[in-house]
Scaffold this active site. Sequence first.
Site, PDB file in Angstrom:
ATOM      1  N   ALA A  31       0.781  -1.289   0.118  1.00  0.00           N
ATOM      2  CA  ALA A  31       0.012   0.122   0.040  1.00  0.00           C
ATOM      3  C   ALA A  31       0.698   1.181  -0.007  1.00  0.00           C
ATOM      4  O   ALA A  31       0.803   2.304   0.772  1.00  0.00           O
ATOM      5  CB  ALA A  31      -0.973   0.080   1.239  1.00  0.00           C
ATOM      6  N   HIS A  36       7.355   5.573   1.383  1.00  0.00           N
ATOM      7  CA  HIS A  36       7.886   4.462   1.106  1.00  0.00           C
ATOM      8  C   HIS A  36       9.009   4.709  -0.248  1.00  0.00           C
ATOM      9  O   HIS A  36       9.929   4.173  -0.351  1.00  0.00           O
ATOM     10  CB  HIS A  36       6.964   3.413   0.449  1.00  0.00           C
ATOM     11  CG  HIS A  36       5.819   2.621   1.600  1.00  0.00           C
ATOM     12  ND1 HIS A  36       4.772   2.992   1.603  1.00  0.00           N
ATOM     13  CD2 HIS A  36       6.265   2.002   2.666  1.00  0.00           C
ATOM     14  CE1 HIS A  36       4.145   2.415   2.703  1.00  0.00           C
ATOM     15  NE2 HIS A  36       4.880   1.676   3.090  1.00  0.00           N
ATOM     16  N   GLN A 152      10.977   1.427  15.804  1.00  0.00           N
ATOM     17  CA  GLN A 152      11.133   0.180  15.052  1.00  0.00           C
ATOM     18  C   GLN A 152      12.577   0.281  14.594  1.00  0.00           C
ATOM     19  O   GLN A 152      13.200  -0.749  14.472  1.00  0.00           O
ATOM     20  CB  GLN A 152       9.938   0.155  13.944  1.00  0.00           C
ATOM     21  CG  GLN A 152      10.394  -0.768  12.762  1.00  0.00           C
ATOM     22  CD  GLN A 152       9.351  -0.851  11.734  1.00  0.00           C
ATOM     23  OE1 GLN A 152       8.387  -1.550  11.956  1.00  0.00           O
ATOM     24  NE2 GLN A 152       9.463  -0.408  10.551  1.00  0.00           N
ATOM     25  N   SER A 189       0.061   3.989   5.407  1.00  0.00           N
ATOM     26  CA  SER A 189      -0.747   3.050   4.679  1.00  0.00           C
ATOM     27  C   SER A 189      -1.925   3.521   5.519  1.00  0.00           C
ATOM     28  O   SER A 189      -3.215   3.352   4.918  1.00  0.00           O
ATOM     29  CB  SER A 189      -0.274   1.662   4.667  1.00  0.00           C
ATOM     30  OG  SER A 189       0.966   1.795   3.862  1.00  0.00           O
TER      31      SER A 189
END
Length: 285
Positions: A31, A36, A152, A189
């Site tokens: 998505a 990205h 993350q 997304s």
Amino acid sequence: MQTITRLDPLRSALEPLRRDGPIALVPTMGALHEGHLTLVREAKARAAHVVASIFVNPRQFGANEDLDAYPRQLARDQALLETEGVSLLWAPEAAAMYPLGYATNISVSGVSDGLCGAARPGHFDGVATVVCKLFNQVQPDLALFGEKDWQQLAVIRAMARDLDLTRPHVDAILGVPTVREADGLAMSSRNAYLSSEQRAQAASLPQAMKAAIWAMNRGEPVGDALRELEEILLAGGFDKIDYAEVRDPALLTLVEDPVHQAARLFVAARIGGTRLIDNMAISPL
Ligand code: AMP
């Protein structure tokens, strides 16, 4: 661009690419948006070939989370990656990633404990496990991740260091600054879940974070600035604040007085059923 869904063909396809020079890996759940694609462009500037992966990793979703609803648009994503000059798309089926009998879990303590780790138990085990597998499968020279998911990035850096997945003293894991919409909302997304009214309300998240940072830089106590931030979000249409905290950017330990050190503001908040996260640097005056 080749799209590959099984491990043996992946290994064969990577062999000739490796002879051309460094390979950069950009892991995603698909998505795709400009965030990205910015990672892909940064990767392309640093490597002979870019390998992107698309895998909606079931192990990083909790039981009551949005695994089934998560947007899947492979054909559109393939076209976007092709346009960006990606050499290979690794898009494994869940059964190729976790075959019957799969039994191994990777758990990074410390940096995983607070923030999204506390709000989403098991989430970072799922992330660390899948990223470790992606590193072993692709064996990239470089991997790129977004600062939008700051915790993350910290978890992956710790895992790569502890499990000797990257060469020491080489910055093989690159963080890329958050790409935002015109009104400041971090691209995600999950923004696709928002109704147009919720989408307009969501812009109060980065705005309220900037106001809180401004107040802290002017000497307002952290607790007061965070309380005001939560009040603004709740008044602006958010339903629940999972956390609003100031932490050390590297260790992710709680910071009491950001004015005297580098620190970062982290927020996760829910609007309807959608959970949005963001983080920003607090630069002392
Ligand atoms: P996801 O598909 O959400 O798992 O994200 C894949 C990669 O893109 C992760 O490294 C994310 O941190 C990164 N990413 C997602 N949104 C953004 C953004 N708005 N700006 C920069 N990187 C992002």
